[in-house]
Motif scaffolding. Structure first.
Motif, PDB file in Angstrom:
ATOM      1  N   LEU A  57      32.872  12.507  50.693  1.00  0.00           N
ATOM      2  CA  LEU A  57      31.777  11.865  49.947  1.00  0.00           C
ATOM      3  C   LEU A  57      31.226  10.675  50.719  1.00  0.00           C
ATOM      4  O   LEU A  57      30.010  10.454  50.767  1.00  0.00           O
ATOM      5  CB  LEU A  57      32.273  11.426  48.563  1.00  0.00           C
ATOM      6  N   GLN A  58      32.107   9.901  51.323  1.00  0.00           N
ATOM      7  CA  GLN A  58      31.678   8.727  52.098  1.00  0.00           C
ATOM      8  C   GLN A  58      30.917   9.135  53.347  1.00  0.00           C
ATOM      9  O   GLN A  58      29.897   8.519  53.686  1.00  0.00           O
ATOM     10  CB  GLN A  58      32.900   7.870  52.455  1.00  0.00           C
ATOM     11  N   GLU A  59      31.384  10.188  54.020  1.00  0.00           N
ATOM     12  CA  GLU A  59      30.691  10.661  55.228  1.00  0.00           C
ATOM     13  C   GLU A  59      29.262  11.089  54.912  1.00  0.00           C
ATOM     14  O   GLU A  59      28.345  10.872  55.712  1.00  0.00           O
ATOM     15  CB  GLU A  59      31.453  11.838  55.839  1.00  0.00           C
ATOM     16  N   LYS A  60      29.072  11.683  53.747  1.00  0.00           N
ATOM     17  CA  LYS A  60      27.744  12.191  53.346  1.00  0.00           C
ATOM     18  C   LYS A  60      26.934  11.160  52.546  1.00  0.00           C
ATOM     19  O   LYS A  60      25.846  11.458  52.078  1.00  0.00           O
ATOM     20  CB  LYS A  60      27.913  13.455  52.503  1.00  0.00           C
ATOM     21  N   LYS A  61      27.511   9.962  52.358  1.00  0.00           N
ATOM     22  CA  LYS A  61      26.883   8.883  51.573  1.00  0.00           C
ATOM     23  C   LYS A  61      26.719   9.250  50.089  1.00  0.00           C
ATOM     24  O   LYS A  61      25.960   8.631  49.351  1.00  0.00           O
ATOM     25  CB  LYS A  61      25.547   8.441  52.173  1.00  0.00           C
ATOM     26  N   LEU A  62      27.461  10.267  49.654  1.00  0.00           N
ATOM     27  CA  LEU A  62      27.446  10.643  48.243  1.00  0.00           C
ATOM     28  C   LEU A  62      28.156   9.598  47.387  1.00  0.00           C
ATOM     29  O   LEU A  62      27.872   9.467  46.196  1.00  0.00           O
ATOM     30  CB  LEU A  62      28.117  12.007  48.065  1.00  0.00           C
ATOM     31  N   ASP A  63      29.056   8.840  47.982  1.00  0.00           N
ATOM     32  CA  ASP A  63      29.761   7.781  47.240  1.00  0.00           C
ATOM     33  C   ASP A  63      28.806   6.674  46.801  1.00  0.00           C
ATOM     34  O   ASP A  63      29.048   5.999  45.802  1.00  0.00           O
ATOM     35  CB  ASP A  63      30.896   7.193  48.084  1.00  0.00           C
ATOM     36  N   LEU A  64      27.714   6.505  47.537  1.00  0.00           N
ATOM     37  CA  LEU A  64      26.701   5.501  47.176  1.00  0.00           C
ATOM     38  C   LEU A  64      25.704   6.068  46.177  1.00  0.00           C
ATOM     39  O   LEU A  64      25.237   5.363  45.284  1.00  0.00           O
ATOM     40  CB  LEU A  64      25.967   5.024  48.430  1.00  0.00           C
ATOM     41  N   LEU A  65      25.392   7.346  46.329  1.00  0.00           N
ATOM     42  CA  LEU A  65      24.389   7.976  45.473  1.00  0.00           C
ATOM     43  C   LEU A  65      24.898   8.230  44.054  1.00  0.00           C
ATOM     44  O   LEU A  65      24.219   7.905  43.072  1.00  0.00           O
ATOM     45  CB  LEU A  65      23.944   9.314  46.088  1.00  0.00           C
ATOM     46  N   ILE A  66      26.092   8.827  43.943  1.00  0.00           N
ATOM     47  CA  ILE A  66      26.560   9.318  42.635  1.00  0.00           C
ATOM     48  C   ILE A  66      26.541   8.246  41.546  1.00  0.00           C
ATOM     49  O   ILE A  66      26.000   8.484  40.457  1.00  0.00           O
ATOM     50  CB  ILE A  66      27.951   9.976  42.773  1.00  0.00           C
ATOM     51  N   PRO A  67      27.085   7.037  41.774  1.00  0.00           N
ATOM     52  CA  PRO A  67      27.093   6.049  40.682  1.00  0.00           C
ATOM     53  C   PRO A  67      25.706   5.595  40.238  1.00  0.00           C
ATOM     54  O   PRO A  67      25.558   5.040  39.149  1.00  0.00           O
ATOM     55  CB  PRO A  67      27.881   4.865  41.275  1.00  0.00           C
ATOM     56  N   GLU A  68      24.685   5.847  41.076  1.00  0.00           N
ATOM     57  CA  GLU A  68      23.321   5.405  40.757  1.00  0.00           C
ATOM     58  C   GLU A  68      22.502   6.470  40.038  1.00  0.00           C
ATOM     59  O   GLU A  68      21.381   6.202  39.603  1.00  0.00           O
ATOM     60  CB  GLU A  68      22.585   5.013  42.068  1.00  0.00           C
ATOM     61  N   LEU A  69      23.018   7.677  39.918  1.00  0.00           N
ATOM     62  CA  LEU A  69      22.248   8.756  39.298  1.00  0.00           C
ATOM     63  C   LEU A  69      22.012   8.492  37.810  1.00  0.00           C
ATOM     64  O   LEU A  69      22.858   7.918  37.136  1.00  0.00           O
ATOM     65  CB  LEU A  69      22.970  10.092  39.488  1.00  0.00           C
ATOM     66  N   LYS A  70      20.857   8.924  37.313  1.00  0.00           N
ATOM     67  CA  LYS A  70      20.471   8.655  35.923  1.00  0.00           C
ATOM     68  C   LYS A  70      20.396   9.918  35.061  1.00  0.00           C
ATOM     69  O   LYS A  70      20.298   9.835  33.843  1.00  0.00           O
ATOM     70  CB  LYS A  70      19.096   7.960  35.878  1.00  0.00           C
TER      71      LYS A  70
END
Length: 197
Positions: A57-70
């Motif tokens: 998740l961190q390699e794909k930057k999904l760790d930053l995206l997921i918590p911001e999803l609405k």
């Protein structure tokens, strides 16, 4: 309806895709940030190990995206645990959507309780629209060695060794420890209710 199923090299994803297709959805397995951001619904399934999954998740930057999803977001099994703040599985810092810790089952009676917790068990203390059309004590299918602690975000419980958070909800985020895709009509109904949110 555009349904994104997050790809992060975890197991058991194909059966989730089939379950969604049976409900008339057209899911796309993807780790593309733009596609996930624009989806109507996002599902985060999987079986695997917490630290390895978080690394991907961190390699794909999904760790930053997921918590911001609405949009409505549904974490399943490992997907539920990774939405928490910390897992005892290899002392892993997770996504922090739910301020909840993931702990390892420790059986006090190994003759009666085996780890992992595998098989059918019931849900109770159901709260919210995800359970529309379901009875208290409906059965779902589990395979897990770690569990989410009870918290104010718990919307259903299961008892194995002790009570744990079977399902959780915070804002647009929903999460389930059992496998809806393996839980017959009950799991199908929970997925259907999620897609209808």
């Amino acid at each position: 309806m555009k349904v994104a199923v997050i790809k992060y090299n975890a197991g058991n994803v194909q059966s989730v895709l089939y379950a969604l297709e049976r409900l008339g959805a057209e899911p796309t397995l993807t780790d593309d940030l733009e596609f996930i951001s624009s989806a109507d619904k996002v599902i985060f399934p999987g079986q695997g190990e917490a630290s390895t999954a978080m690394k991907y998740l961190q390699e794909k930057k999904l760790d930053l995206l997921i918590p911001e999803l609405k949009q409505p977001f549904f974490g399943v099994c490992l997907g539920q645990q990774l939405l928490c703040e910390f897992s005892e599985e290899n002392n892993t810092t997770c996504l922090g959507v739910f301020p909840v810790k993931v702990k390892r089952f420790i059986p006090h009676n190994t003759a009666e309780f085996k780890v992992p917790h595998v098989g059918w068990n019931n849900l109770y203390d159901l709260k919210g629209t995800l359970f529309e059309g379901l009875d208290n004590h409906s059965y779902v299918y589990y395979v897990h060695s770690f569990y989410c602690e009870l918290s104010e975000f718990t919307i259903a419980k299961t008892q194995y060794i002790h009570d744990f958070a079977a399902l959780m909800n915070k804002d647009n985020f929903y999460a389930m420890q059992a496998h809806p895709e393996k839980s017959s009509l009950v799991g199908e109904r929970i997925l259907k209710n999620f897609l209808a949110l």
